[in-house]
Design an enzyme around this catalytic site. Structure first.
Site, PDB file in Angstrom:
ATOM      1  N   ARG A  76     148.969  17.857  -5.458  1.00 52.06           N
ATOM      2  CA  ARG A  76     149.245  18.743  -6.609  1.00 52.06           C
ATOM      3  C   ARG A  76     148.422  18.296  -7.813  1.00 52.06           C
ATOM      4  O   ARG A  76     147.904  19.104  -8.571  1.00 52.06           O
ATOM      5  CB  ARG A  76     150.740  18.763  -6.946  1.00 52.06           C
ATOM      6  N   LYS A 110     139.550  38.627  -7.195  1.00 56.54           N
ATOM      7  CA  LYS A 110     138.657  39.767  -7.391  1.00 56.54           C
ATOM      8  C   LYS A 110     137.200  39.358  -7.167  1.00 56.54           C
ATOM      9  O   LYS A 110     136.872  38.903  -6.100  1.00 56.54           O
ATOM     10  CB  LYS A 110     138.905  40.364  -8.778  1.00 56.54           C
ATOM     11  N   ASP A 127     140.472  37.086 -20.472  1.00 56.28           N
ATOM     12  CA  ASP A 127     140.574  37.355 -19.041  1.00 56.28           C
ATOM     13  C   ASP A 127     139.234  37.983 -18.640  1.00 56.28           C
ATOM     14  O   ASP A 127     138.956  39.128 -18.974  1.00 56.28           O
ATOM     15  CB  ASP A 127     141.758  38.303 -18.786  1.00 56.28           C
ATOM     16  N   TYR A 149     145.714  44.437 -17.812  1.00 56.00           N
ATOM     17  CA  TYR A 149     146.149  44.434 -16.417  1.00 56.00           C
ATOM     18  C   TYR A 149     147.684  44.549 -16.383  1.00 56.00           C
ATOM     19  O   TYR A 149     148.380  43.828 -17.103  1.00 56.00           O
ATOM     20  CB  TYR A 149     145.680  43.144 -15.754  1.00 56.00           C
TER      21      TYR A 149
HETATM   22  C1  LIG Z   1     144.351  41.068 -10.559  1.00 57.60           C
HETATM   23  C2  LIG Z   1     144.241  40.723 -11.978  1.00 57.60           C
HETATM   24  C3  LIG Z   1     145.065  39.745 -12.550  1.00 57.60           C
HETATM   25  C4  LIG Z   1     146.163  39.041 -11.769  1.00 57.60           C
HETATM   26  O1  LIG Z   1     145.658  38.236 -10.777  1.00 57.60           O
HETATM   27  P1  LIG Z   1     146.412  37.942  -9.375  1.00 57.60           P
HETATM   28  O2  LIG Z   1     145.418  37.095  -8.666  1.00 57.60           O
HETATM   29  O3  LIG Z   1     146.654  39.262  -8.734  1.00 57.60           O
HETATM   30  O4  LIG Z   1     147.668  37.230  -9.716  1.00 57.60           O
HETATM   31  C5  LIG Z   1     144.879  39.460 -13.889  1.00 57.60           C
HETATM   32  N1  LIG Z   1     143.951  40.091 -14.632  1.00 57.60           N
HETATM   33  C6  LIG Z   1     143.157  41.040 -14.111  1.00 57.60           C
HETATM   34  C7  LIG Z   1     142.141  41.714 -14.984  1.00 57.60           C
HETATM   35  C8  LIG Z   1     143.268  41.388 -12.775  1.00 57.60           C
HETATM   36  O5  LIG Z   1     142.487  42.353 -12.277  1.00 57.60           O
END
Ligand SMILES: *Cc1c(COP(=O)(O)O)cnc(C)c1O
Length: 399
Positions: A53, A214, A189, A114
């Site tokens: 961890r 993504k 983000d 998101y």
């Molecule tokens: C998918 C996504 C998230 C969340 O991520 P997860 O891996 O699904 O928990 C946060 N911000 C954006 C812009 C996303 O497309």
């Protein structure tokens, strides 16, 4: 390593940043270290690894890679993962970042966000942490200046936004925040753009996060998240929380994600080429009312996008003529594009935000933001563009 990583160009970095042959065998890739624990010669005498961890060499390899891609100033001598931290999901990364804040802190976030991020802020942390939340359209500098009061402790930006592809001027947000709320942590983000397209830390942001699910992983086969801290001081705080809260990425996922990143430069080039062609095709189509893509001159922040982004990427949203039934028929009739949540992978996907990804956003808020029943979001993949355009043409005819 931190010196050479800075000098390299992105297409080289995605293969080499923070990587080196494995010490005992010379293997060119990091092994997947599955051990949960590490032997000690004498109590407290170990090789820098005690418990997975807290420390895992495979996770470190991924973390150093993403830290290099986002341009953290932290070197490996200062921090074993160069200021990069990998989590079990994007939302786990987000949750750990919120743990940087004290109870009752003021957080100002972009309004078009998101859906899952908004849900965590409004439906979890507003209650459990007493966050004082305000959502604001940060493409409007006046609205941004008003919202960023001196009490603000965190600013959360997404650009381009999901699903309406609004582009936020990151340098402008930094300038306003440094003046009005110098104590606030600025978080971007960067999931939609990817580090190939823009690097928020270089523009003055403190922290950048990604859902690695993504573009970074890019193959729809791992859920994960990552945070990169700009400074050693922040890196130490995030490292403490990553271990103390414990939502870490496992070694298999770290390996898989690192493997995916090696083709990031190639993929983003193709995603962007295809995205541009799809956006132009849709804009010229009679059954399409509006297209949202930062690479179109009709995009309200086109000039800003050209300045801020090296690539426009593969995310294209559009509003179909008609009503929910037309949008439904369009989605049902696609053959190459697959109807599924998520984005940023090699295969082309279609999403209906109001029913799918943004269902957790209250209907009234969706309406206000423009997430209507005819809005469709495409994640344009890396397939042959002619197959993609043919598919869209026939599904629009059926709609
Ligand atoms: C998918 C996504 C998230 C969340 O991520 P997860 O891996 O699904 O928990 C946060 N911000 C954006 C812009 C996303 O497309």
């Amino acid at each position: 390593m931190s010196d050479t990583k800075r000098a390299q160009r992105p297409a080289t970095q995605v293969i080499h940043a923070g990587q080196r042959p494995e010490a005992t065998t010379g293997a060119v890739l990091p092994p997947i270290f599955t051990a949960a624990t590490y032997v000690q010669a004498s109590p407290g005498e170990h090789k820098g690894f005690e418990y997975t961890r807290s420390h895992n060499p495979t996770r470190y390899a991924l973390e150093r890679m993403v830290a290099g891609l986002e341009g953290s100033s932290v070197s490996e001598e200062e921090d074993p993962s160069c200021g990069g931290f990998a989590f079990a999901s994007g939302l786990a990364a987000t949750a750990t970042l919120l743990d940087l804040l004290d109870q009752g802190s003021r957080l100002v976030a972009m309004d078009d966000l998101y859906g899952g991020t908004r849900r965590q802020f409004s439906q979890v942390r507003a209650r459990s942490q007493g966050l004082d939340l305000e959502y604001v359209d940060m493409t409007d500098p006046d609205a941004c200046r008003q919202a960023l009061t001196a009490a603000t402790r965190m600013v959360w930006v997404e650009t381009p936004t999901n699903p309406l592809m609004k582009v936020v001027d990151l340098a402008a947000v930094v300038a306003i925040a440094r003046e009005t709320c110098p104590e606030a942590l600025l978080v971007c983000d960067n999931t939609f753009a990817s580090p190939m397209a823009q690097n928020p830390l270089a523009l003055g942001f403190d922290l950048v996060m990604h859902s690695t699910t993504k573009y970074l992983n890019g193959h729809s086969d791992v859920v994960g998240g990552v945070v990169v801290a700009s400074t050693l001081e922040l890196a130490q705080r995030v490292r403490f929380l990553q271990n103390a809260v414990g939502a870490v990425m496992g070694p298999f996922d770290a390996y898989q994600t690192l493997r995916g990143i090696k083709t990031l430069a190639l993929r983003i080039e193709r995603h962007s080429e295809n995205g541009q062609r799809v956006a132009e095709f849709l804009e010229a189509h009679d059954n399409v009312e509006q297209v949202y893509y930062p690479g179109l001159p009709s995009h309200p922040q086109y000039e800003l996008a050209k300045r801020q982004m090296r690539f426009f990427g593969g995310m294209v949203s559009f509003r179909l003529a008609g009503n929910l039934d037309n949008a439904r028929r369009f989605c049902e009739n696609l053959r190459v594009f697959q109807l599924a949540e998520s984005l940023g992978a090699v295969e082309s996907l279609c999403n209906h935000p109001a029913i799918m990804t943004h269902a957790s956003v209250p209907a009234e808020t969706r309406q206000k933001l423009g997430i209507s029943d005819t809005l469709v979001r495409l994640s344009v993949g890396v397939e042959d563009i002619d197959d993609l355009l043919e598919d869209l043409r026939q599904a629009l005819a059926e709609a």
